[in-house]
Motif scaffolding. Structure first.
Motif, short mmCIF file in Angstrom:
data_model
loop_
_atom_site.label_atom_id
_atom_site.label_comp_id
_atom_site.label_asym_id
_atom_site.label_seq_id
_atom_site.Cartn_x
_atom_site.Cartn_y
_atom_site.Cartn_z
N LEU A 97 54.88 12.42 -54.78
CA LEU A 97 54.20 13.35 -55.67
C LEU A 97 54.87 14.71 -55.64
CD1 LEU A 97 51.87 14.25 -57.51
CD2 LEU A 97 50.52 14.69 -55.44
N MET A 98 55.19 15.20 -54.44
CA MET A 98 55.86 16.51 -54.32
C MET A 98 57.25 16.46 -54.93
SD MET A 98 53.52 18.33 -53.09
CE MET A 98 54.52 19.82 -53.04
N ALA A 99 57.94 15.33 -54.77
CA ALA A 99 59.27 15.18 -55.35
C ALA A 99 59.19 15.24 -56.88
CB ALA A 99 59.91 13.87 -54.91
N ALA A 100 58.16 14.60 -57.44
CA ALA A 100 57.98 14.61 -58.90
C ALA A 100 57.64 16.02 -59.38
CB ALA A 100 56.88 13.63 -59.29
N LEU A 101 56.76 16.71 -58.67
CA LEU A 101 56.38 18.07 -59.06
C LEU A 101 57.58 19.01 -59.00
CD1 LEU A 101 52.91 18.44 -57.29
CD2 LEU A 101 53.35 18.07 -59.72
N TYR A 102 58.43 18.82 -57.98
CA TYR A 102 59.63 19.66 -57.86
C TYR A 102 60.61 19.33 -58.98
CZ TYR A 102 63.56 22.14 -55.81
OH TYR A 102 64.61 23.01 -55.61
N LYS A 103 60.76 18.04 -59.26
CA LYS A 103 61.70 17.62 -60.31
C LYS A 103 61.28 18.18 -61.66
CE LYS A 103 65.12 15.08 -61.93
NZ LYS A 103 66.54 15.35 -61.57
N MET A 104 59.97 18.21 -61.91
CA MET A 104 59.46 18.72 -63.19
C MET A 104 59.33 20.25 -63.17
SD MET A 104 56.58 15.87 -64.27
CE MET A 104 55.63 16.07 -62.75
#
Length: 278
Positions: A161-168
């Motif tokens: 989830l944190m990886a996705a939030l950072y990517k976006m």
């Protein structure tokens, strides 16, 4: 190349010097200029220049992913071995010993300016013992069946989830965010240390006893541990942009592993509080 992180900036400058050292004009290495030098294939180089030593390979995101998966595999195998091999009579002593050794290794790696793969791998082995024994205590000794699988799923769920939030780019490691998170982490660790010292003298502060205060504190730790991934992702991004040598992918993977282990332990603890003593 500019970055807001002075450590990464220094490492980037060092990488540029290493890359520059990969090319030498004729006359280098004590040889007279203008002479043809044999290459590794046995042929002279053009214009009499010696064969340049291999250039420094810059790290990539793929390098960090591979190293992180490798460290996770080592940690998992070490945890399984500790769970099976360490007898119950030695469980708490080995658990505390692994925690102390892991803390020392973590500090050495964190404050070292040189990437040391062997030291990082050793840390993964030691932390695997710590994680394995902690998991056994919560599931087998305390009787919280299924808690380990739940904690593992929750930990990786938060990570992705944190990886996705950072990517976006929903969450970014701005200077203010970085300063605030580092201050929060320092404050939490100070509270943990004080609580540990008081516990050794028989003082129960309620932070780890399973009550409402303990649940709130665990939630705070989980939030901070989750946000620490943002700093790790930013370090990887900046390291790639600065062209840090490939060996520093071990250091980046180490940072991610530390956050994963901290998050897992806090989730494990929170789940044990929510399940109670049944």
């Amino acid at each position: 190349m500019k970055t807001s992180n002075p450590v990464l900036a220094r490492l980037g400058q060092a990488a540029e010097r290493e890359r520059a050292a990969g090319y030498a004009p004729a006359g280098a290495y004590g040889q007279p200029s203008g002479q043809a030098y044999p290459t590794a294939a046995g042929y002279p180089t053009q214009a009499g220049y010696p064969a340049a030593p291999p250039t420094v390979q810059p790290m990539t995101v793929d390098d960090v992913v591979v190293k992180t998966v490798t460290l996770l595999g080592i940690t998992g195998l070490s945890a399984a071995a500790a769970w099976i091999l360490v007898p119950d009579a030695m469980l708490f002593g080995a658990w505390i010993g692994a925690a102390v050794v892991g803390l020392v290794l973590g500090l050495v790696i964190s404050f070292s300016r040189v990437a040391n793969p062997a030291l990082v791998i050793t840390y993964a082995v030691v932390e695997g013992v710590f994680v394995g024994l902690a998991s056994k205590v919560f599931q087998e000794i305390a009787g919280h069946q299924g808690i380990v699988l739940q904690a593992v799923v929750a930990t990786f769920g938060v990570f992705f989830l944190m990886a996705a939030l950072y990517k976006m780019k929903v969450i970014r490691a701005t200077p203010r965010f970085t300063r605030g998170l580092i201050a929060a982490m320092a404050g939490v660790f100070a509270v943990m240390l004080i609580n540990l010292v008081l516990a050794l003298f028989g003082v129960d502060t309620g932070l780890r006893s399973g009550g409402g205060l303990a649940i709130v504190f665990s939630l705070v730790c989980i939030v901070i541990a989750s946000l620490s991934f943002v700093l790790s992702f930013h370090e990887v991004e900046e390291g790639v942009r600065l062209g840090l040598p490939q060996r520093y992918s071990w250091t980046a993977a180490f940072g991610i592993l530390v956050s994963l282990i901290w998050l897992y332990i806090e989730i494990l603890r929170l789940l044990s509080f929510l399940q109670g003593d049944d």
